[in-house]
Design a protein around this motif. Structure first.
Motif, PDB file in Angstrom:
ATOM      1  N   LEU A 137       0.820  -1.214   0.000  1.00 37.40           N
ATOM      2  CA  LEU A 137       0.000   0.000   0.000  1.00 37.40           C
ATOM      3  C   LEU A 137       0.855   1.266   0.000  1.00 37.40           C
ATOM      4  O   LEU A 137       1.801   1.391   0.771  1.00 37.40           O
ATOM      5  N   LYS A 138       0.513   2.195  -0.903  1.00 45.72           N
ATOM      6  CA  LYS A 138       1.137   3.510  -0.947  1.00 45.72           C
ATOM      7  C   LYS A 138       0.091   4.545  -0.529  1.00 45.72           C
ATOM      8  O   LYS A 138      -1.012   4.560  -1.089  1.00 45.72           O
ATOM      9  N   SER A 139       0.436   5.388   0.446  1.00 48.05           N
ATOM     10  CA  SER A 139      -0.530   6.339   0.991  1.00 48.05           C
ATOM     11  C   SER A 139      -0.066   7.771   0.779  1.00 48.05           C
ATOM     12  O   SER A 139       1.117   8.097   0.993  1.00 48.05           O
ATOM     13  N   PHE A 140      -1.005   8.626   0.376  1.00 46.10           N
ATOM     14  CA  PHE A 140      -0.694  10.022   0.068  1.00 46.10           C
ATOM     15  C   PHE A 140      -1.738  10.953   0.671  1.00 46.10           C
ATOM     16  O   PHE A 140      -2.922  10.609   0.762  1.00 46.10           O
ATOM     17  N   SER A 141      -1.295  12.142   1.050  1.00 48.47           N
ATOM     18  CA  SER A 141      -2.195  13.182   1.528  1.00 48.47           C
ATOM     19  C   SER A 141      -2.013  14.433   0.675  1.00 48.47           C
ATOM     20  O   SER A 141      -0.973  14.626   0.044  1.00 48.47           O
ATOM     21  N   PHE A 142      -3.040  15.274   0.650  1.00 48.87           N
ATOM     22  CA  PHE A 142      -2.951  16.557  -0.038  1.00 48.87           C
ATOM     23  C   PHE A 142      -4.009  17.488   0.544  1.00 48.87           C
ATOM     24  O   PHE A 142      -4.905  17.057   1.285  1.00 48.87           O
ATOM     25  N   ILE A 143      -3.897  18.766   0.233  1.00 49.41           N
ATOM     26  CA  ILE A 143      -4.835  19.768   0.729  1.00 49.41           C
ATOM     27  C   ILE A 143      -5.970  19.951  -0.273  1.00 49.41           C
ATOM     28  O   ILE A 143      -5.729  20.270  -1.439  1.00 49.41           O
ATOM     29  N   ASN A 144      -7.178  19.730   0.193  1.00 50.43           N
ATOM     30  CA  ASN A 144      -8.370  19.959  -0.614  1.00 50.43           C
ATOM     31  C   ASN A 144      -9.201  21.071   0.025  1.00 50.43           C
ATOM     32  O   ASN A 144      -9.103  21.321   1.222  1.00 50.43           O
ATOM     33  N   LYS A 145     -10.006  21.756  -0.778  1.00 58.31           N
ATOM     34  CA  LYS A 145     -10.798  22.900  -0.306  1.00 58.31           C
ATOM     35  C   LYS A 145      -9.893  23.945   0.328  1.00 58.31           C
ATOM     36  O   LYS A 145     -10.178  24.487   1.410  1.00 58.31           O
ATOM     37  N   ALA A 146      -8.795  24.204  -0.339  1.00 55.89           N
ATOM     38  CA  ALA A 146      -7.806  25.157   0.171  1.00 55.89           C
ATOM     39  C   ALA A 146      -8.379  26.578   0.193  1.00 55.89           C
ATOM     40  O   ALA A 146      -9.201  26.951  -0.640  1.00 55.89           O
ATOM     41  N   ASP A 147      -7.917  27.360   1.175  1.00 53.29           N
ATOM     42  CA  ASP A 147      -8.309  28.765   1.269  1.00 53.29           C
ATOM     43  C   ASP A 147      -7.611  29.576   0.184  1.00 53.29           C
ATOM     44  O   ASP A 147      -6.560  29.190  -0.338  1.00 53.29           O
ATOM     45  N   PHE A 148      -8.175  30.736  -0.114  1.00 52.52           N
ATOM     46  CA  PHE A 148      -7.574  31.622  -1.114  1.00 52.52           C
ATOM     47  C   PHE A 148      -6.609  32.628  -0.482  1.00 52.52           C
ATOM     48  O   PHE A 148      -5.888  33.323  -1.181  1.00 52.52           O
ATOM     49  N   SER A 149      -6.620  32.699   0.846  1.00 52.57           N
ATOM     50  CA  SER A 149      -5.692  33.592   1.547  1.00 52.57           C
ATOM     51  C   SER A 149      -5.535  33.098   2.982  1.00 52.57           C
ATOM     52  O   SER A 149      -6.267  32.203   3.429  1.00 52.57           O
ATOM     53  N   GLY A 150      -4.571  33.672   3.693  1.00 51.65           N
ATOM     54  CA  GLY A 150      -4.321  33.269   5.072  1.00 51.65           C
ATOM     55  C   GLY A 150      -3.264  32.201   5.186  1.00 51.65           C
ATOM     56  O   GLY A 150      -2.736  31.711   4.187  1.00 51.65           O
ATOM     57  N   GLN A 151      -2.968  31.809   6.419  1.00 56.84           N
ATOM     58  CA  GLN A 151      -1.872  30.883   6.700  1.00 56.84           C
ATOM     59  C   GLN A 151      -2.319  29.433   6.908  1.00 56.84           C
ATOM     60  O   GLN A 151      -1.480  28.550   7.067  1.00 56.84           O
ATOM     61  N   ASP A 152      -3.621  29.207   6.898  1.00 58.98           N
ATOM     62  CA  ASP A 152      -4.103  27.852   7.195  1.00 58.98           C
ATOM     63  C   ASP A 152      -3.554  26.813   6.224  1.00 58.98           C
ATOM     64  O   ASP A 152      -3.223  25.690   6.617  1.00 58.98           O
ATOM     65  N   ASN A 153      -3.461  27.156   4.938  1.00 56.90           N
ATOM     66  CA  ASN A 153      -2.956  26.207   3.939  1.00 56.90           C
ATOM     67  C   ASN A 153      -1.536  25.764   4.261  1.00 56.90           C
ATOM     68  O   ASN A 153      -1.224  24.572   4.288  1.00 56.90           O
ATOM     69  N   SER A 154      -0.656  26.737   4.481  1.00 48.84           N
ATOM     70  CA  SER A 154       0.755  26.418   4.721  1.00 48.84           C
ATOM     71  C   SER A 154       0.949  25.708   6.057  1.00 48.84           C
ATOM     72  O   SER A 154       1.771  24.793   6.170  1.00 48.84           O
ATOM     73  N   GLU A 155       0.185  26.110   7.067  1.00 49.50           N
ATOM     74  CA  GLU A 155       0.308  25.456   8.363  1.00 49.50           C
ATOM     75  C   GLU A 155      -0.152  23.996   8.284  1.00 49.50           C
ATOM     76  O   GLU A 155       0.486  23.105   8.855  1.00 49.50           O
ATOM     77  N   ALA A 156      -1.255  23.770   7.570  1.00 50.94           N
ATOM     78  CA  ALA A 156      -1.729  22.392   7.399  1.00 50.94           C
ATOM     79  C   ALA A 156      -0.733  21.572   6.596  1.00 50.94           C
ATOM     80  O   ALA A 156      -0.454  20.409   6.924  1.00 50.94           O
ATOM     81  N   ALA A 157      -0.187  22.164   5.545  1.00 48.81           N
ATOM     82  CA  ALA A 157       0.789  21.459   4.715  1.00 48.81           C
ATOM     83  C   ALA A 157       2.022  21.066   5.522  1.00 48.81           C
ATOM     84  O   ALA A 157       2.539  19.950   5.385  1.00 48.81           O
ATOM     85  N   ASN A 158       2.485  21.968   6.374  1.00 51.46           N
ATOM     86  CA  ASN A 158       3.662  21.672   7.195  1.00 51.46           C
ATOM     87  C   ASN A 158       3.408  20.502   8.132  1.00 51.46           C
ATOM     88  O   ASN A 158       4.289  19.651   8.338  1.00 51.46           O
ATOM     89  N   LEU A 159       2.207  20.441   8.706  1.00 49.53           N
ATOM     90  CA  LEU A 159       1.869  19.326   9.588  1.00 49.53           C
ATOM     91  C   LEU A 159       1.806  18.012   8.818  1.00 49.53           C
ATOM     92  O   LEU A 159       2.275  16.976   9.294  1.00 49.53           O
ATOM     93  N   LEU A 160       1.243  18.064   7.624  1.00 46.80           N
ATOM     94  CA  LEU A 160       1.151  16.856   6.808  1.00 46.80           C
ATOM     95  C   LEU A 160       2.524  16.388   6.350  1.00 46.80           C
ATOM     96  O   LEU A 160       2.785  15.186   6.262  1.00 46.80           O
ATOM     97  N   LYS A 161       3.409  17.322   6.062  1.00 47.18           N
ATOM     98  CA  LYS A 161       4.765  16.973   5.626  1.00 47.18           C
ATOM     99  C   LYS A 161       5.544  16.255   6.723  1.00 47.18           C
ATOM    100  O   LYS A 161       6.424  15.446   6.438  1.00 47.18           O
ATOM    101  N   GLU A 162       5.225  16.566   7.977  1.00 41.65           N
ATOM    102  CA  GLU A 162       5.938  15.963   9.103  1.00 41.65           C
ATOM    103  C   GLU A 162       5.548  14.503   9.303  1.00 41.65           C
ATOM    104  O   GLU A 162       6.286  13.739   9.920  1.00 41.65           O
ATOM    105  N   ASN A 163       4.388  14.127   8.794  1.00 43.86           N
ATOM    106  CA  ASN A 163       3.910  12.760   8.986  1.00 43.86           C
ATOM    107  C   ASN A 163       4.689  11.797   8.082  1.00 43.86           C
ATOM    108  O   ASN A 163       4.846  12.039   6.896  1.00 43.86           O
ATOM    109  N   LYS A 164       5.150  10.705   8.658  1.00 43.54           N
ATOM    110  CA  LYS A 164       5.986   9.762   7.918  1.00 43.54           C
ATOM    111  C   LYS A 164       5.186   8.620   7.284  1.00 43.54           C
ATOM    112  O   LYS A 164       5.707   7.885   6.447  1.00 43.54           O
ATOM    113  N   THR A 165       3.926   8.492   7.659  1.00 40.07           N
ATOM    114  CA  THR A 165       3.110   7.392   7.143  1.00 40.07           C
ATOM    115  C   THR A 165       2.488   7.735   5.799  1.00 40.07           C
ATOM    116  O   THR A 165       2.413   6.898   4.902  1.00 40.07           O
ATOM    117  N   LEU A 166       2.032   8.979   5.677  1.00 34.04           N
ATOM    118  CA  LEU A 166       1.468   9.445   4.405  1.00 34.04           C
ATOM    119  C   LEU A 166       2.464  10.376   3.729  1.00 34.04           C
ATOM    120  O   LEU A 166       2.999  11.288   4.353  1.00 34.04           O
TER     121      LEU A 166
END
Length: 218
Positions: A137-166
């Motif tokens: 099994l290969k597992s992947f994550s990505f950001i869906n329903k991303a905001d058009f402004s603000g820091q939520d996108n980058s903060e969420a992406a950074n948390l997802l990048k830290e995860n070693k399983t996905l």
């Protein structure tokens, strides 16, 4: 290839991703099967809308399965299709586990909000448990329903990048009205008019990533 679109929180746009992938894959490959394994049956509703809009020219085959039959029937049908896409619900269900047990790729969309991102550890635990049954099994994550402004996108992406399983896919699909507008007619984002060029570019980025992964695995 068997693609499972899942997660353990509702509202992340899994069915939208699944149905758009089914349509786009049907344009590139010959035989595509879309399996609705979600109790809400959103993918099946999309198919009904599409049948009306396209006058029964669906391009793909669609069925509903649940619980352990997701695994059993998919195994039986696998040789008949180029690719299979399984849309699962936003909970840790028997249906989702059955799908993951035979999946090549497990794709998990995350909305850039704290409650959604907090589920990543539970998703990771689910994947680790299922890899005992399905080590390829290969597992992947990505950001869906991303905001058009603000820091939520980058903060969420950074948390997802830290995860070693996905493995995080550096793709952001925006929270655009064109997606529900297209889905309500049974159309993919590439088919609705007027065309939302940005939305098409974003979804094509995800689609092309998955196709390239497919080529690498084969």
């Amino acid at each position: 290839m068997i693609y499972v679109i899942g997660g353990i929180k509702g509202g992340s746009g899994k069915s939208t991703i699944s149905t758009n992938l089914a349509v786009l894959m049907a344009r590139k490959f010959k035989d595509i099967l879309l399996i609705d394994a979600d109790d809400q049956q959103t993918a099946s509703d999309f198919t009904v809308f599409r049948s009306e809009t396209m006058k029964d020219n669906l391009d793909y085959t669609s069925i509903q399965l649940s619980d352990r039959t997701v695994r059993d029937q998919t195994i039986k049908l696998r040789s008949k299709y180029d690719h299979i896409i399984i849309d699962t619900g936003g909970r840790d269900t028997t249906s989702q586990r059955a799908a993951i047990s035979i999946a090549d790729i497990y794709l998990v969309p995350f909305v850039p909000r704290s409650f959604d991102i907090w589920t990543i550890e539970k998703v990771s635990t689910l994947i680790e448990e299922m890899k005992i049954i399905n080590p390829k099994l290969k597992s992947f994550s990505f950001i869906n329903k991303a905001d058009f402004s603000g820091q939520d996108n980058s903060e969420a992406a950074n948390l997802l990048k830290e995860n070693k399983t996905l493995e995080f896919i550096d793709i952001f699909i925006g929270n655009r009205k064109s997606f529900p507008n297209a889905s309500s007619k049974g159309l993919a984002i590439t088919e609705i008019k007027p065309k939302d060029v940005k939305a098409i570019q974003e979804f094509n980025a995800l689609f092309n990533f998955l196709i390239n992964i497919n080529l690498d695995l084969n």
